[in-house]
Design an enzyme around this catalytic site. Structure first.
Site, PDB file in Angstrom:
ATOM      1  N   GLU A 102       0.619   5.742   0.010  1.00  0.00           N
ATOM      2  CA  GLU A 102      -0.290   6.851   0.302  1.00  0.00           C
ATOM      3  C   GLU A 102      -0.281   7.897  -0.808  1.00  0.00           C
ATOM      4  O   GLU A 102       0.745   8.153  -1.430  1.00  0.00           O
ATOM      5  CB  GLU A 102       0.109   7.516   1.631  1.00  0.00           C
ATOM      6  N   GLU A 128      -9.620   7.353   3.912  1.00  0.00           N
ATOM      7  CA  GLU A 128      -9.473   7.662   5.344  1.00  0.00           C
ATOM      8  C   GLU A 128     -10.010   9.061   5.669  1.00  0.00           C
ATOM      9  O   GLU A 128      -9.639  10.050   5.021  1.00  0.00           O
ATOM     10  CB  GLU A 128      -7.991   7.557   5.771  1.00  0.00           C
ATOM     11  N   LYS A 187       0.857  -1.187   0.000  1.00  0.00           N
ATOM     12  CA  LYS A 187       0.000   0.000   0.000  1.00  0.00           C
ATOM     13  C   LYS A 187       0.892   1.236   0.000  1.00  0.00           C
ATOM     14  O   LYS A 187       1.938   1.235   0.649  1.00  0.00           O
ATOM     15  CB  LYS A 187      -0.904   0.022   1.238  1.00  0.00           C
TER      16      LYS A 187
HETATM   17  O1  KIV Z   1      -0.919   2.477   8.650  1.00  0.00           O
HETATM   18  C1  KIV Z   1      -2.117   2.184   8.824  1.00  0.00           C
HETATM   19  O2  KIV Z   1      -2.520   1.619   9.835  1.00  0.00           O
HETATM   20  C2  KIV Z   1      -3.050   2.546   7.763  1.00  0.00           C
HETATM   21  C3  KIV Z   1      -4.497   2.256   7.999  1.00  0.00           C
HETATM   22  C4  KIV Z   1      -5.087   3.304   8.847  1.00  0.00           C
HETATM   23  C5  KIV Z   1      -5.246   2.088   6.734  1.00  0.00           C
HETATM   24  O3  KIV Z   1      -2.664   3.064   6.769  1.00  0.00           O
END
Ligand code: KIV
Length: 296
Positions: free
Chosen positions: A130, A198, A128
C-alpha cells in the site's frame, strides 16, 4: 455482437494461466480484468470456477475472516497460512499476496524478505503493498529488483486510514488528486506491473487513466479502470451490515449461513437430527455377540 478483438485463448479459456504479458495484452485490447479476494480453499475454488484473472489474498482477511475491526493487526504468518490454502484452490488466476502492515515498511531488506516468504512459502506469484509515498515506492523498487512482481495500491489505503482521516474517499480536491497521480506514476516508474485505485472519484480516475501505461484495477474508483476488484465477503454478503457504497452485493450468504446453522440447531434440540438415514448399520449377529460380550 461485438467485433472488438479479444485475447487469443485456447479452447478452454480456464486452462490458460494468467501471466504479466497477458495482463498487459488484455489492457491493450480493452478486455476488462476481473480480480477478487480469497482467503481459503473454498473462496479460491469459487474464484477459479469464475475464471477470474487475478486473486488477492488481501489483508482485508483481518476484518473478513479474523474478526478484527481494522486491517493492521493481521500477522504475516496468518497471511501465509491463508495464502497457502488459496494456492491449493487455484490453477489459472495470478495469485497476489498482500503484504500486511508492519511487514515491509521498516527497510528494503524487511520488504524483500517478506515478499520472498509470500512466494516461497505460499506460492504467490506477486505481492501488493500500500501507498505511493517515497518509502513505499522505494520498497516496491527493492522487491521488484529481487525479482518479485509488485502491485501498487493508491487512494484509500486501509493500513494507513487513520493518517488519511478515516475510511473515506481520497482525491476529492485538485491537489489531493494530483498527489494520487504523482504516487501512481512513481509506482509505475518503480516497475509495478499493476495498480489498485481505491475509493477515488470516478472523474478523477478517468483523468489519471490517461497517464498510466500499466493495468489499473479499481475498487470504488468508477468504471474507467482496466478492471475491478471486490472483497469476496462483501460481494457475497458474508458480513453484517452493507459495507462501503461501492460494494455491489451478489448474494446474502451470511443470512443463508445463519438460517442453515439455525435449522440444524433446531433439529438437534427437537431430536429430528440425526435420522435413521444418517447412521451406520451393523450385522445383527455381530450386534448379538457384542451384547453377550458386554453382559458377561
Ligand atoms: O486487502 C484487500 O482486500 C485489498 C483490496 C480491497 C484491493 O487491498
Amino acid at each position: 455482437m461485438s467485433s472488438r478483438p479479444t485475447v487469443q485463448t485456447p479452447a478452454d479459456p480456464r486452462a490458460l494461466p494468467m501471466t504479466l504479458p497477458l495482463l498487459m495484452e488484455k489492457k491493450r485490447l480493452g478486455d476488462p480484468l476481473v480480480m477478487v479476494t480469497a482467503y481459503d480453499y473454498p473462496s479460491a475454488r469459487a474464484a477459479q470456477s469464475a475464471a477470474v484473472d487475478l486473486v488477492l489474498v488481501g489483508d482485508s482477511a483481518a476484518t473478513t475472516v479474523l474478526g478484527h475491526s481494522a486491517t493492521t493487526p493481521v500477522e504475516l504468518d496468518e497471511m501465509l497460512m491463508l495464502a497457502r490454502a488459496v494456492r491449493r484452490g487455484l490453477s489459472t488466476p495470478l495469485l497476489i499476496g498482500d503484504l500486511p502492515f508492519g511487514s515491509y515498511e521498516v527497510s528494503d531488506e524487511q520488504a524483500i524478505t517478506t515478499a520472498m516468504r509470500m512466494v516461497k512459502e505460499a506460492g504467490c506469484e506477486a505481492v501488493k503493498l500500500e501507498g505511493g509515498g517515497e518509502a513505499s515506492v522505494r520498497r516496491a523498487r527493492a522487491i521488484i529488483g529481487a525479482g518479485i512482481p509488485v502491485m501498487g495500491h493508491v487512494g484509500l489505503t486501509p493500513q494507513t486510514a487513520t493518517a488519511l482521516g478515516g475510511w473515506k474517499a481520497q482525491g476529492r480536491s485538485a491537489s489531493a488528486a494530483r498527489k494520487i497521480a504523482a504516487e501512481a506514476l512513481a509506482l509505475q516508474e518503480a516497475g509495478c506491473f499493476a495498480l489498485v485505485f481505491e475509493a477515488i472519484p470516478s472523474a478523477v480516475t478517468t483523468e489519471l487513466m490517461t497517464l498510466l501505461e500499466i493495468p489499473v484495477i479499481g475498487i470504488g474508483a468508477g468504471p474507467a479502470t482496466d478492471g475491478q476488484v471486490l472483497v469476496f465477503h462483501d460481494l457475497l454478503g458474508i458480513r453484517d451490515g452493507l459495507g462501503a457504497r461501492f460494494v455491489k452485493r451478489y448474494a446474502n450468504l451470511q443470512q443463508e449461513m445463519n438460517n442453515g446453522v439455525g435449522a440444524y440447531a433446531e433439529d438437534v434440540r427437537a431430536r429430528r437430527y440425526p435420522g435413521p438415514e444418517h447412521g451406520y448399520s451393523i450385522d445383527p449377529a455381530e450386534l448379538a455377540e457384542l451384547r453377550n460380550g458386554l453382559r458377561s
